[in-house]
Design a protein around this motif. Structure first.
Motif, short mmCIF file in Angstrom:
data_model
loop_
_atom_site.label_atom_id
_atom_site.label_comp_id
_atom_site.label_asym_id
_atom_site.label_seq_id
_atom_site.Cartn_x
_atom_site.Cartn_y
_atom_site.Cartn_z
N UNK A 78 -6.62 -18.61 -16.09
CA UNK A 78 -6.16 -17.61 -15.12
C UNK A 78 -4.64 -17.50 -15.09
N UNK A 79 -4.05 -17.47 -16.30
CA UNK A 79 -2.61 -17.27 -16.42
C UNK A 79 -1.78 -18.52 -16.22
N UNK A 80 -2.43 -19.65 -15.95
CA UNK A 80 -1.70 -20.90 -15.73
C UNK A 80 -1.87 -21.82 -16.94
N UNK A 81 -0.83 -22.55 -17.24
CA UNK A 81 -0.88 -23.47 -18.38
C UNK A 81 -1.30 -24.86 -17.89
N UNK A 82 -2.55 -25.19 -18.12
CA UNK A 82 -3.09 -26.49 -17.73
C UNK A 82 -2.86 -27.46 -18.88
N UNK A 83 -2.33 -28.64 -18.57
CA UNK A 83 -2.06 -29.63 -19.60
C UNK A 83 -3.20 -30.66 -19.68
#
Length: 413
Positions: free
Chosen positions: A312-317
């Motif tokens: 959803x447009x977020x960069x999850x690490x």
């Protein structure tokens, strides 16, 4: 967690100041505007610092479903609560496992809530509900949580485990301390008390395991674990045995217990819905689902990212925690019409996320619904009004949305 520090203003504070892990939001029942704003402005929100470390909050219904169903990117291991497990009690449970191990262990106990067994349990549940309700004081103030909600669910747990009935209060106690540590859920149980209680739980059930070995006609949860080849040696893996015991105890307790109390509160806060119920007892099955949605007894589940991924447009690490806030998903207006309202005759009352979604969906959901349905059927035969006569006291937790005290007075028909 700084208890003296004021909660941020949900309308004006920067979102970076929001800490959804703060149990005061739920103990004081002031959580709604925080989630409403996040669903609107930052539905996948990064919390950079909290007593539980950094985490992402997933607050919309459809996004929660997307996380639940992407087993490859979002793992249930090592735990499904916001905080990490204590190193000295590193228990494992199948809800905090990924397939295929999860599926094998869940399958071993799934049959206890098969439709045939549920049908056979209905009569026993009703007889216990009758006994509980018939022994309540009419016209006097008492704590509904203790006399009804805990009493009913603890008796059911004792039956499922074939646990000594006279010691069944231990099951409630173990359920409460299992998920009430400050490090895991912001609770208030000390480390020493929790360690002593869970040690007692493991020792007690280890004795029961060995006493029950070889029984062929038993259908309790311990016997089912013993008969399944994948779990037949579970007692030899004590942290896994303890974890699965606690999962079954908590799962068999908290949803029903806190919904049994939450329903009384909801009807008192929505008198027009109580009038609908008095006029038509046939609304009870749908009302039960609405109570479970409205209450959301377990407020979140956590996943851990197995790799870097855009969501959803977020960069999850890789390694990031994602907290799926069921409490918020159940109030998501984009998925549920009039989501903040308590409506006992909704067209699709089972459209909620209180039981989770996908392979980890609550195993005992139909048992919980059945207990609540029977409870309300018998309440409505006896009492015109279960009247709330004081403010509810809520438990301190960011995981269990529960009650310690619900003062009520019964009015007969």
């Amino acid at each position: 967690m700084n208890q003296a520090q004021k909660l941020p203003d949900p309308k004006t504070a920067p979102l970076a100041q929001f800490d959804l892990s703060d149990p005061r939001l739920y103990e004081q029942d002031v959580w709604r505007p925080y989630f409403a704003r996040l669903r609107k402005e930052a539905p996948v929100h990064y919390q950079a610092a909290s007593p539980f470390g950094p985490f992402w909050s997933v607050t919309r219904f459809e996004d929660i479903v997307a996380v639940e169903t992407n087993l490859e990117a979002f793992s249930s291991e090592p735990t499904v609560v916001i905080g990490d497990l204590a190193e000295d009690i590193p228990f494992e449970m199948f809800i905090a496992m990924d397939p295929p191990k999860h599926d094998v262990q869940r399958r071993a106990v799934q049959s206890v809530v098969a439709p045939k067994n549920l049908a056979e349990m209905a009569g026993l549940i009703r007889s216990r509900v009758l006994e509980i309700l018939d022994n309540l004081p009419v016209g006097e103030t008492f704590n509904w949580v203790d006399r009804v909600s805990i009493n009913l669910t603890t008796q059911m747990l004792a039956t499922l485990f074939d646990f000594p009935f006279e010691k069944r209060h231990k099951l409630t106690y173990w359920s409460d301390i299992a998920i009430s540590s400050p490090e895991m859920t912001g609770g208030d149980v000390t480390h020493e008390e929790r360690l002593a209680g869970l040690t007692d739980c493991l020792e007690t059930f280890t004795r029961i395991w060995h006493e029950r070995k070889g029984r062929k006609d038993s259908f309790d949860l311990i016997s089912l674990l013993q008969r399944d080849p994948h779990t037949a040696d579970l007692a030899e893996r004590p942290m896994e045995y303890l974890g699965n015991l606690l999962l079954l105890i908590v799962g068999g307790n908290d949803t029903t217990r806190n919904s049994a109390s939450g329903g009384v509160l909801a009807l008192n806060q929505n008198p027009a819905e109580y009038d609908k119920l008095r006029a038509n007892h046939g609304l009870i099955p749908g009302m039960v689902s609405e109570i479970i949605r409205w209450q959301t007894p377990l407020m979140h589940m956590r996943r851990t990212a197995t790799r870097d991924i855009e969501f959803q447009g977020q960069q999850i690490k890789k390694g990031d925690k994602l907290v799926m806030w069921y409490l918020s998903g159940n109030r998501d207006e984009s998925s549920i019409d009039k989501a903040d309202d308590f409506i006992i005759d909704r067209a699709n009352p089972r459209h909620h996320i209180s039981f989770g979604f996908g392979v980890h969906r609550c195993m005992g959901n139909r048992l919980a619904e059945m207990q609540l349905r029977i409870l309300w059927e018998e309440i409505m035969k006896r009492f015109s009004f279960v009247e709330l006569v004081g403010e509810p006291e809520r438990v301190q937790s960011n995981f269990v949305r529960g009650f310690a005290d619900l003062p009520v007075k019964l009015h007969p028909l």
